[in-house]
Design a protein around this motif. Sequence first.
Motif, PDB file in Angstrom:
ATOM      1  N   ILE A 195       0.823  -1.206   0.000  1.00 43.11           N
ATOM      2  CA  ILE A 195       0.000   0.000   0.000  1.00 43.11           C
ATOM      3  C   ILE A 195       0.859   1.259   0.000  1.00 43.11           C
ATOM      4  O   ILE A 195       0.660   2.167  -0.803  1.00 43.11           O
ATOM      5  N   GLY A 196       1.818   1.326   0.922  1.00 41.65           N
ATOM      6  CA  GLY A 196       2.703   2.487   1.003  1.00 41.65           C
ATOM      7  C   GLY A 196       2.052   3.689   1.672  1.00 41.65           C
ATOM      8  O   GLY A 196       0.946   3.613   2.209  1.00 41.65           O
ATOM      9  N   HIS A 197       2.775   4.808   1.650  1.00 44.79           N
ATOM     10  CA  HIS A 197       2.314   6.092   2.196  1.00 44.79           C
ATOM     11  C   HIS A 197       2.049   6.013   3.701  1.00 44.79           C
ATOM     12  O   HIS A 197       1.152   6.676   4.221  1.00 44.79           O
ATOM     13  N   GLY A 198       2.831   5.217   4.404  1.00 40.77           N
ATOM     14  CA  GLY A 198       2.623   5.075   5.839  1.00 40.77           C
ATOM     15  C   GLY A 198       2.829   6.365   6.607  1.00 40.77           C
ATOM     16  O   GLY A 198       2.151   6.605   7.612  1.00 40.77           O
ATOM     17  N   ALA A 199       3.754   7.219   6.142  1.00 38.79           N
ATOM     18  CA  ALA A 199       4.005   8.477   6.851  1.00 38.79           C
ATOM     19  C   ALA A 199       2.770   9.368   6.867  1.00 38.79           C
ATOM     20  O   ALA A 199       2.567  10.148   7.809  1.00 38.79           O
ATOM     21  N   VAL A 200       1.926   9.253   5.855  1.00 36.73           N
ATOM     22  CA  VAL A 200       0.706  10.058   5.809  1.00 36.73           C
ATOM     23  C   VAL A 200      -0.207   9.706   6.972  1.00 36.73           C
ATOM     24  O   VAL A 200      -0.898  10.571   7.529  1.00 36.73           O
TER      25      VAL A 200
END
Length: 387
Positions: free
Chosen positions: A237-242
């Motif tokens: 999925i990614g974008h964990g920092a968001v």
Amino acid sequence: MTAAPTTTGPRWGVVVGGLLVTLLIVFVAFGAVVPVLPPLVLDRLAGSQFTVGLTFALSGIAALLGRPYAGRLAQRYGSRPVMAAGCVLAALVGAAYAVPAGLPGLLAARVLMGLAEAVVFTAGSVWVVALAPTHRRAEIVGYYGLAMWGGWTLGPVVGHLLRTGAGYPAVWTLAALAPLAAVAVVATLPGTAPGEAGPARLLPRPVVLPGTALALSAFGYAALTGFVALHLADRGIGHGAVLLSLFGAAYVVVRLVFGRLPDRLGPRPVVVFCGLAEAAGLLLIALAPTFWVAALGALVMGGGFTLLYPALALLVIRRSPERDRGVALGAYTSFWDLGLGAAGLVTGAVAMIGYGWVFLLAAGLAAATAAVGAFATTMRAPAPQRV
């Protein structure tokens, strides 16, 4: 004689505002050092990754052990001189970072930093509770905690910019001068009268169950900050920092908009709802098939998590005799440090099985937060002690 505020009427809000500014300034100074320590230890002091962890652990342990005693001092001698002394100690710690004393010097400075953190935060907590109207205590305690979180959030950004732009001396200068500015703010505020203080117990009885609930809730925060990026990347999925930003936004907005709910509804419904909301958010993140489901989980988790601290703190305040509130608040906050420390060890071990299991475990413990918090509200307050 008991500690009583010397400020009455509308001015109590002005004093509380000054305390929020003080706390923000000091914790910006504390937070500014956070991103600087790892490269300092590894690149300049020839330390190891273990040493990096030790620098943070020592400050946490010192804060954990120091808070109950800081609360007793504030209760006995008044919050203003104790908080000012903590700010001065914080300034000395900032200056100590600049002393070329190697790893031993740095580790000693981190122990003193933990003590300074304990003294500043706990003395201010006692002050805030003494000033706040009874029907708004949880709300004001919540704002006070938000000021601390604001400092921890803003400080690392400032510290990183200073180190990359002007080098380590600029960070040490900020760490030394900012607490002195906080001393100047404290000096302008009318303090609380010295009063009678109970013994500095590390674990007062009214603190045990609310503190345990707080410690259990810390596992969710540790899971999010430590593993959300790795978890979402592992699921493609990614974008964990968001998600960290979404959590932070929900945390601030709900605290500001709904901060009076514990005062209006009482601790029990708020703790139960918020513990279950944290659990639901963590469960969504654990099982998220898409980014948007994970994002919803971060929002739900942040919205629930934010009111747990003030709601449980209100329970501690109500169950503690006035003479013991300083010690009790210090001990209660120490459970957060204890929970984070345990969470770091446990979640790290569970992550070896799978990142999703970290969030499932944290969700279960957040549900336990609701159960323990609800049970804590059924316990009878201890009878007042004779003096």
